[in-house]
Motif scaffolding. Structure first.
Motif, PDB file in Angstrom:
ATOM      1  N   GLU A 117      45.548 116.441  40.210  1.00 35.41           N
ATOM      2  CA  GLU A 117      45.004 115.545  39.193  1.00 35.41           C
ATOM      3  C   GLU A 117      45.874 114.291  39.060  1.00 35.41           C
ATOM      4  O   GLU A 117      45.358 113.174  38.945  1.00 35.41           O
ATOM      5  CB  GLU A 117      44.904 116.267  37.849  1.00 35.41           C
ATOM      6  N   ALA A 118      47.205 114.468  39.110  1.00 35.95           N
ATOM      7  CA  ALA A 118      48.103 113.314  39.007  1.00 35.95           C
ATOM      8  C   ALA A 118      47.930 112.389  40.210  1.00 35.95           C
ATOM      9  O   ALA A 118      47.929 111.146  40.062  1.00 35.95           O
ATOM     10  CB  ALA A 118      49.543 113.780  38.906  1.00 35.95           C
ATOM     11  N   ARG A 119      47.770 112.932  41.399  1.00 25.39           N
ATOM     12  CA  ARG A 119      47.536 112.104  42.587  1.00 25.39           C
ATOM     13  C   ARG A 119      46.221 111.350  42.468  1.00 25.39           C
ATOM     14  O   ARG A 119      46.137 110.172  42.830  1.00 25.39           O
ATOM     15  CB  ARG A 119      47.528 112.976  43.847  1.00 25.39           C
ATOM     16  N   ARG A 120      45.207 112.038  41.968  1.00 20.37           N
ATOM     17  CA  ARG A 120      43.915 111.371  41.804  1.00 20.37           C
ATOM     18  C   ARG A 120      44.035 110.215  40.818  1.00 20.37           C
ATOM     19  O   ARG A 120      43.554 109.100  41.072  1.00 20.37           O
ATOM     20  CB  ARG A 120      42.854 112.364  41.336  1.00 20.37           C
ATOM     21  N   GLU A 121      44.729 110.465  39.694  1.00 19.01           N
ATOM     22  CA  GLU A 121      44.914 109.402  38.703  1.00 19.01           C
ATOM     23  C   GLU A 121      45.749 108.261  39.263  1.00 19.01           C
ATOM     24  O   GLU A 121      45.454 107.080  39.022  1.00 19.01           O
ATOM     25  CB  GLU A 121      45.578 109.963  37.443  1.00 19.01           C
ATOM     26  N   ALA A 122      46.793 108.581  40.038  1.00 19.97           N
ATOM     27  CA  ALA A 122      47.631 107.549  40.650  1.00 19.97           C
ATOM     28  C   ALA A 122      46.808 106.710  41.614  1.00 19.97           C
ATOM     29  O   ALA A 122      46.941 105.472  41.662  1.00 19.97           O
ATOM     30  CB  ALA A 122      48.819 108.173  41.357  1.00 19.97           C
ATOM     31  N   GLU A 123      45.938 107.361  42.375  1.00 21.73           N
ATOM     32  CA  GLU A 123      45.090 106.617  43.316  1.00 21.73           C
ATOM     33  C   GLU A 123      44.116 105.727  42.553  1.00 21.73           C
ATOM     34  O   GLU A 123      43.900 104.567  42.937  1.00 21.73           O
ATOM     35  CB  GLU A 123      44.332 107.590  44.234  1.00 21.73           C
ATOM     36  N   GLU A 124      43.563 106.243  41.464  1.00 19.35           N
ATOM     37  CA  GLU A 124      42.656 105.417  40.651  1.00 19.35           C
ATOM     38  C   GLU A 124      43.393 104.215  40.071  1.00 19.35           C
ATOM     39  O   GLU A 124      42.873 103.091  40.067  1.00 19.35           O
ATOM     40  CB  GLU A 124      42.039 106.251  39.516  1.00 19.35           C
ATOM     41  N   LEU A 125      44.616 104.445  39.567  1.00 13.03           N
ATOM     42  CA  LEU A 125      45.404 103.340  39.032  1.00 13.03           C
ATOM     43  C   LEU A 125      45.750 102.323  40.121  1.00 13.03           C
ATOM     44  O   LEU A 125      45.713 101.104  39.890  1.00 13.03           O
ATOM     45  CB  LEU A 125      46.690 103.849  38.386  1.00 13.03           C
ATOM     46  N   ARG A 126      46.071 102.780  41.306  1.00 10.95           N
ATOM     47  CA  ARG A 126      46.389 101.895  42.413  1.00 10.95           C
ATOM     48  C   ARG A 126      45.182 101.023  42.757  1.00 10.95           C
ATOM     49  O   ARG A 126      45.293  99.796  42.927  1.00 10.95           O
ATOM     50  CB  ARG A 126      46.827 102.707  43.637  1.00 10.95           C
ATOM     51  N   VAL A 127      44.026 101.674  42.833  1.00 12.57           N
ATOM     52  CA  VAL A 127      42.800 100.917  43.122  1.00 12.57           C
ATOM     53  C   VAL A 127      42.529  99.919  42.002  1.00 12.57           C
ATOM     54  O   VAL A 127      42.192  98.742  42.246  1.00 12.57           O
ATOM     55  CB  VAL A 127      41.601 101.876  43.326  1.00 12.57           C
ATOM     56  N   TRP A 128      42.679 100.321  40.751  1.00 12.83           N
ATOM     57  CA  TRP A 128      42.433  99.423  39.613  1.00 12.83           C
ATOM     58  C   TRP A 128      43.394  98.241  39.622  1.00 12.83           C
ATOM     59  O   TRP A 128      43.009  97.102  39.404  1.00 12.83           O
ATOM     60  CB  TRP A 128      42.568 100.220  38.319  1.00 12.83           C
ATOM     61  N   ILE A 129      44.704  98.541  39.950  1.00 15.55           N
ATOM     62  CA  ILE A 129      45.704  97.474  40.000  1.00 15.55           C
ATOM     63  C   ILE A 129      45.375  96.514  41.119  1.00 15.55           C
ATOM     64  O   ILE A 129      45.461  95.275  40.969  1.00 15.55           O
ATOM     65  CB  ILE A 129      47.121  98.051  40.150  1.00 15.55           C
ATOM     66  N   GLU A 130      45.015  97.057  42.277  1.00 18.98           N
ATOM     67  CA  GLU A 130      44.694  96.181  43.406  1.00 18.98           C
ATOM     68  C   GLU A 130      43.488  95.305  43.079  1.00 18.98           C
ATOM     69  O   GLU A 130      43.445  94.126  43.441  1.00 18.98           O
ATOM     70  CB  GLU A 130      44.418  97.020  44.674  1.00 18.98           C
ATOM     71  N   ARG A 131      42.496  95.834  42.414  1.00 13.88           N
ATOM     72  CA  ARG A 131      41.330  95.040  42.048  1.00 13.88           C
ATOM     73  C   ARG A 131      41.698  93.957  41.049  1.00 13.88           C
ATOM     74  O   ARG A 131      41.253  92.818  41.161  1.00 13.88           O
ATOM     75  CB  ARG A 131      40.222  95.928  41.435  1.00 13.88           C
ATOM     76  N   ASN A 132      42.509  94.316  40.059  1.00 13.02           N
ATOM     77  CA  ASN A 132      42.905  93.337  39.044  1.00 13.02           C
ATOM     78  C   ASN A 132      43.834  92.263  39.603  1.00 13.02           C
ATOM     79  O   ASN A 132      43.742  91.091  39.246  1.00 13.02           O
ATOM     80  CB  ASN A 132      43.557  94.015  37.849  1.00 13.02           C
ATOM     81  N   GLN A 133      44.733  92.659  40.501  1.00 14.81           N
ATOM     82  CA  GLN A 133      45.619  91.669  41.118  1.00 14.81           C
ATOM     83  C   GLN A 133      44.841  90.795  42.087  1.00 14.81           C
ATOM     84  O   GLN A 133      45.085  89.598  42.193  1.00 14.81           O
ATOM     85  CB  GLN A 133      46.780  92.341  41.858  1.00 14.81           C
ATOM     86  N   GLY A 134      43.923  91.367  42.806  1.00 11.43           N
ATOM     87  CA  GLY A 134      43.105  90.605  43.756  1.00 11.43           C
ATOM     88  C   GLY A 134      42.203  89.620  43.038  1.00 11.43           C
ATOM     89  O   GLY A 134      42.002  88.497  43.472  1.00 11.43           O
ATOM     90  N   GLY A 135      41.688  89.995  41.891  1.00 11.64           N
ATOM     91  CA  GLY A 135      40.824  89.122  41.115  1.00 11.64           C
ATOM     92  C   GLY A 135      41.634  88.056  40.418  1.00 11.64           C
ATOM     93  O   GLY A 135      41.185  86.933  40.217  1.00 11.64           O
TER      94      GLY A 135
END
Length: 110
Positions: A90-108
């Motif tokens: 569950e922690a890995r899944r959440e970390a991956e979701e946060l990574r994707v969210w951060i990448e989207r927000n930084q990319g935008g």
């Protein structure tokens, strides 16, 4: 040899055979007599065997109890490991979701 002499001779022969048999039996029992020391030794060995059997039974009982305890501990440890693995997943899944969210927000934002 008339009939009376034959009966008397047969009776004497049978009596002598009986006496020889009785004497042989007496000799055999005389030489095969069990001494008190042998009886005491057998009694002591019997007592030691009984004590050894009791010790064995106690050891078996202890081992069965210990096995049950260890089986219970193993089941608990496996349950804890399963829960830890689920938490890690569950922690890995959440970390991956946060990574994707951060990448989207930084990319935008860039």
């Amino acid at each position: 040899m008339n009939r009376t002499e034959f009966v008397i001779a047969t009776a004497i022969i049978l009596f002598v055979a009986f006496c020889m048999g009785w004497f042989a039996n007496w000799l055999v029992h005389r030489f095969k007599r069990v001494s008190q020391a042998d009886v005491d030794q057998l009694e002591r060995m019997s007592q030691e065997l009984h004590e050894a059997e009791e010790t064995r039974d106690q050891a078996i009982t202890y081992l069965q109890q210990r096995e049950a305890e260890l089986t219970n501990q193993l089941a608990q440890t496996e349950a804890e490991l399963s829960a830890a693995m689920d938490g890690l997943r569950e922690a890995r899944r959440e970390a991956e979701e946060l990574r994707v969210w951060i990448e989207r927000n930084q990319g935008g934002a860039a």
